[in-house]
Motif scaffolding. Structure first.
Motif, short mmCIF file in Angstrom:
data_model
loop_
_atom_site.label_atom_id
_atom_site.label_comp_id
_atom_site.label_asym_id
_atom_site.label_seq_id
_atom_site.Cartn_x
_atom_site.Cartn_y
_atom_site.Cartn_z
N GLN A 27 59.95 33.61 33.59
CA GLN A 27 58.51 33.39 33.59
C GLN A 27 58.03 33.37 35.03
OE1 GLN A 27 58.36 29.61 31.47
NE2 GLN A 27 57.43 30.70 29.76
N CYS A 28 56.86 33.92 35.26
CA CYS A 28 56.29 33.84 36.60
C CYS A 28 54.92 33.19 36.52
CB CYS A 28 56.22 35.21 37.27
SG CYS A 28 54.95 36.27 36.62
N TYR A 29 54.46 32.73 37.65
CA TYR A 29 53.14 32.09 37.74
C TYR A 29 52.08 33.13 38.04
CZ TYR A 29 55.51 27.61 38.03
OH TYR A 29 56.28 26.52 37.76
N TYR A 30 50.94 32.98 37.43
CA TYR A 30 49.73 33.72 37.80
C TYR A 30 48.87 32.75 38.57
CZ TYR A 30 44.92 35.25 37.43
OH TYR A 30 43.63 35.57 37.71
N TYR A 31 48.52 33.10 39.80
CA TYR A 31 47.65 32.20 40.57
C TYR A 31 46.49 32.93 41.23
CZ TYR A 31 51.32 33.54 43.91
OH TYR A 31 52.24 34.24 44.64
N GLY A 32 46.08 34.05 40.63
CA GLY A 32 44.85 34.68 41.05
C GLY A 32 44.97 35.86 41.99
N ASP A 33 45.95 35.84 42.87
CA ASP A 33 46.04 36.96 43.81
C ASP A 33 47.42 37.61 43.82
OD1 ASP A 33 47.44 34.96 45.05
OD2 ASP A 33 46.42 35.12 46.97
N ASN A 34 48.16 37.43 42.75
CA ASN A 34 49.50 38.02 42.70
C ASN A 34 49.65 39.05 41.57
OD1 ASN A 34 49.38 35.99 40.71
ND2 ASN A 34 51.58 35.64 40.81
N ILE A 35 48.55 39.71 41.21
CA ILE A 35 48.59 40.67 40.11
C ILE A 35 49.57 41.80 40.40
CG2 ILE A 35 47.25 42.40 38.84
CD1 ILE A 35 44.87 40.58 39.06
N GLU A 36 49.56 42.32 41.61
CA GLU A 36 50.46 43.45 41.94
C GLU A 36 51.92 43.03 41.87
OE1 GLU A 36 49.43 46.57 41.97
OE2 GLU A 36 47.46 45.71 41.57
N ASP A 37 52.23 41.80 42.27
CA ASP A 37 53.60 41.30 42.15
C ASP A 37 54.02 41.20 40.68
OD1 ASP A 37 53.79 41.03 44.91
OD2 ASP A 37 53.17 38.93 44.88
N ILE A 38 53.10 40.74 39.85
CA ILE A 38 53.39 40.63 38.42
C ILE A 38 53.59 42.01 37.81
CG2 ILE A 38 52.42 39.97 36.18
CD1 ILE A 38 51.10 37.58 37.62
N LYS A 39 52.73 42.97 38.17
CA LYS A 39 52.87 44.34 37.66
C LYS A 39 54.21 44.94 38.08
CE LYS A 39 48.07 45.80 37.19
NZ LYS A 39 47.05 46.74 37.71
N LYS A 40 54.61 44.69 39.30
CA LYS A 40 55.91 45.20 39.78
C LYS A 40 57.04 44.62 38.94
CE LYS A 40 58.81 45.64 43.82
NZ LYS A 40 59.52 44.79 44.71
N ALA A 41 56.99 43.33 38.68
CA ALA A 41 58.03 42.68 37.87
C ALA A 41 58.02 43.23 36.44
CB ALA A 41 57.83 41.17 37.86
N ILE A 42 56.84 43.49 35.89
CA ILE A 42 56.75 44.08 34.55
C ILE A 42 57.38 45.47 34.55
CG2 ILE A 42 55.15 45.01 32.84
CD1 ILE A 42 53.25 42.66 33.60
N LYS A 43 57.02 46.27 35.53
CA LYS A 43 57.53 47.64 35.61
C LYS A 43 59.05 47.65 35.73
CE LYS A 43 56.45 52.02 37.73
NZ LYS A 43 55.53 52.73 38.61
N GLU A 44 59.60 46.69 36.45
CA GLU A 44 61.05 46.59 36.63
C GLU A 44 61.73 45.83 35.50
OE1 GLU A 44 61.41 44.80 40.48
OE2 GLU A 44 60.77 46.62 41.52
N LYS A 45 60.92 45.43 34.49
CA LYS A 45 61.41 44.69 33.32
C LYS A 45 62.12 43.40 33.72
CE LYS A 45 61.66 48.88 30.73
NZ LYS A 45 61.32 49.12 29.40
N LYS A 46 61.52 42.70 34.67
CA LYS A 46 62.10 41.46 35.17
C LYS A 46 61.24 40.24 34.85
CE LYS A 46 64.69 43.60 38.86
NZ LYS A 46 64.93 43.69 40.29
N ILE A 47 60.38 40.38 33.86
CA ILE A 47 59.50 39.27 33.51
C ILE A 47 59.28 39.25 32.00
CG2 ILE A 47 57.47 40.68 33.99
CD1 ILE A 47 55.98 38.20 34.71
N GLY A 48 59.35 38.07 31.42
CA GLY A 48 59.14 37.95 29.98
C GLY A 48 57.80 37.34 29.62
N SER A 49 57.26 36.52 30.52
CA SER A 49 55.96 35.91 30.25
C SER A 49 55.36 35.38 31.54
CB SER A 49 56.10 34.78 29.22
OG SER A 49 56.91 33.75 29.75
N ILE A 50 54.09 35.01 31.42
CA ILE A 50 53.35 34.49 32.56
C ILE A 50 52.90 33.07 32.24
CG2 ILE A 50 51.28 34.76 33.98
CD1 ILE A 50 51.38 37.74 33.30
N ILE A 51 53.08 32.20 33.21
CA ILE A 51 52.60 30.82 33.09
C ILE A 51 51.22 30.78 33.73
CG2 ILE A 51 52.96 28.42 33.75
CD1 ILE A 51 55.97 29.11 33.94
N LEU A 52 50.24 30.34 32.97
CA LEU A 52 48.88 30.30 33.49
C LEU A 52 48.56 28.94 34.09
CD1 LEU A 52 47.08 32.23 30.63
CD2 LEU A 52 47.95 33.11 32.80
N ALA A 53 49.46 28.45 34.89
CA ALA A 53 49.26 27.18 35.58
C ALA A 53 49.94 27.27 36.93
CB ALA A 53 49.85 26.02 34.79
#
Length: 83
Positions: A27-53
């Motif tokens: 799980q990774c954190y979403y904190y408003g300015d890390n969308i590109e980091d999250i997209k990269k992790a999704i593309k690399e299949k290294k993320i299962g969910s996002i914590i909205l806190a």
């Protein structure tokens, strides 16, 4: 009906590599300015969910930067990457 979903889930999981299975547990954190980091992790299949806190104090004033449009963008990207 439930067996249909079970069979579909089992089929999907059986095609995942070990790295992808480990990624689904991450799980990774979403904190408003890390969308590109999250997209990269999704593309690399290294993320299962996002914590909205951003901390253990979810829902406080510091969490006000949650942007529904960002979340929708991330979700749309994830769906596109997995089709």
């Amino acid at each position: 009906m439930l067996s249909e979903y079970y069979d579909k889930a089992k089929s999907i999981v059986s095609r995942l590599t070990l790295d992808e299975k480990v990624g689904q547990m991450h799980q990774c954190y979403y904190y408003g300015d890390n969308i590109e980091d999250i997209k990269k992790a999704i593309k690399e299949k290294k993320i299962g969910s996002i914590i909205l806190a951003s901390s253990q104090f979810a829902g406080n004033d510091a969490q006000a930067n949650l942007n529904v449009d960002d979340i929708n963008e991330i979700q749309k990207f994830a769906i596109e990457q997995n089709n």
